[in-house]
Write a protein that holds these residues in place. Structure first.
Motif, PDB file in Angstrom:
ATOM      1  N   THR A   1     -49.506  17.659  -5.569  1.00  0.00           N
ATOM      2  CA  THR A   1     -50.201  16.849  -6.558  1.00  0.00           C
ATOM      3  C   THR A   1     -49.837  17.369  -7.941  1.00  0.00           C
ATOM      4  O   THR A   1     -49.006  18.280  -8.082  1.00  0.00           O
TER       5      THR A   1
ATOM      6  N   ALA B   1     -56.117   9.152  -9.795  1.00  0.00           N
ATOM      7  CA  ALA B   1     -55.097   8.802 -10.786  1.00  0.00           C
ATOM      8  C   ALA B   1     -55.452   7.490 -11.461  1.00  0.00           C
ATOM      9  O   ALA B   1     -55.955   6.568 -10.819  1.00  0.00           O
TER      10      ALA B   1
ATOM     11  N   ARG C   1     -54.873  15.601 -10.288  1.00  0.00           N
ATOM     12  CA  ARG C   1     -54.959  14.422  -9.421  1.00  0.00           C
ATOM     13  C   ARG C   1     -55.478  14.825  -8.042  1.00  0.00           C
ATOM     14  O   ARG C   1     -55.112  15.862  -7.508  1.00  0.00           O
TER      15      ARG C   1
END
Length: 296
Positions: free
Chosen positions: A182, A284, A173
């Motif tokens: 992340t 995402a 991500r």
């Protein structure tokens, strides 16, 4: 001609739905380590073209693979022969009732010892059916964009220290400047089983396997002390579930960049090995949660 009839437990048919596509006979992805014992599971995903049943399978073993054992398979006879310098194993269904229907998937198992030299091994497989046969025996020529209609089953024999684990569909991500954490996601499959015990990357101070789960109305996250990969089963790391959590990020991760990641594994004997992967960085998905900067 000698026949194997060992009282070993055979693997049952794997539940699955066939398609009209002409499916290959394959070995599980991920490879295996040089000089080790290997359980070769030849997966049959479909009958021959225009056929309804697979009623025979013949595997020609490559040079360097030392056959040790062929488990018994209920409703099938097993024969071991030689064809010149090649060892050959043949399974034959005793009746149509024990043959493999076209809409089911199954595995044919044999066990052997791998050579001490890394490199690809190709197993030529003749699939016999109620109508015709398919000879999965074509070897790559190295031509660019080569697509073989009847490829032999390939096994990558890996150097020691390289994990026999298939990593696919991986991504990380995105992270903007100032963001501390992340997540990274992927699908893992280990042909002989393994355990994911750690990860590292030069772009983060900490990389851990984390799990997200609902506890009542609350989403809770925790570090996982190792992740078991059962033999020949896919384990998915995805948003909202298991993932590799990257913390103490040292730089932004913009969309379109690449995240280098080292995954550490242990096998059943406790031997450690690694896989180096390069994960594309993406935004995402709209419905995805988890694997970003979270708190415990």
């Amino acid at each position: 001609m000698s026949r194997f009839n060992r009282p070993l437990l055979a693997l049952a048919l794997l539940a699955g739905t066939g398609s009209s596509a002409f499916a290959h006979v394959t070995l599980p992805p991920g490879g295996a380590t040089v000089g080790t014992d290997y359980e070769a599971a030849f997966r049959v995903g479909h009958a021959c073209q225009d056929a309804k049943l697979t009623n025979a399978l013949t595997v020609r073993l490559p040079q360097g693979f030392a056959l040790k054992d062929v488990p018994a398979r209920p409703g099938w006879t097993i024969e071991q022969t030689r064809s010149g310098s090649e060892a050959v194993v043949r399974w034959t269904a005793t009746s149509a009732a024990t043959a493999v229907p076209a809409d089911q998937k199954t595995e044919f198992i044999l066990r052997g010892r791998l050579p001490d030299k890394p490199g690809p091994l190709y197993f030529k497989v003749l699939q016999g059916c109620d109508v015709g046969s398919s000879d999965w025996a074509q070897l790559p020529t190295g031509a660019a964009d080569e697509k073989l209609p009847l490829p032999a089953a390939k096994l990558d024999v890996l150097p020691r220290g390289v994990a026999a684990v298939d990593v696919r569909d991986g991504w990380a991500r995105m992270a903007v400047a100032g963001q501390s954490g992340t997540g990274a996601f992927m699908k893992l499959q280990a042909p002989s089983g393994a355990r994911l015990v750690g990860a590292s990357t030069p772009v983060a101070g900490i990389a851990e396997v984390h799990e997200m789960s609902m506890q009542g109305d609350h989403m809770q996250m925790r570090a996982v002390d190792g992740l078991t990969l059962p033999a020949r089963q896919t384990v998915e790391l995805k948003p909202g579930g298991l993932h590799v959590m990257l913390m103490d990020l040292k730089q932004p991760l913009p969309v379109g960049s690449t995240l280098p990641l080292t995954l550490r594994f242990k096998d059943a004997q406790g031997n450690e090995s690694t896989r180096e992967v390069q994960l594309p960085v993406r935004a995402a998905p709209a419905a995805a949660t988890g694997g970003g900067g979270h708190q415990h």
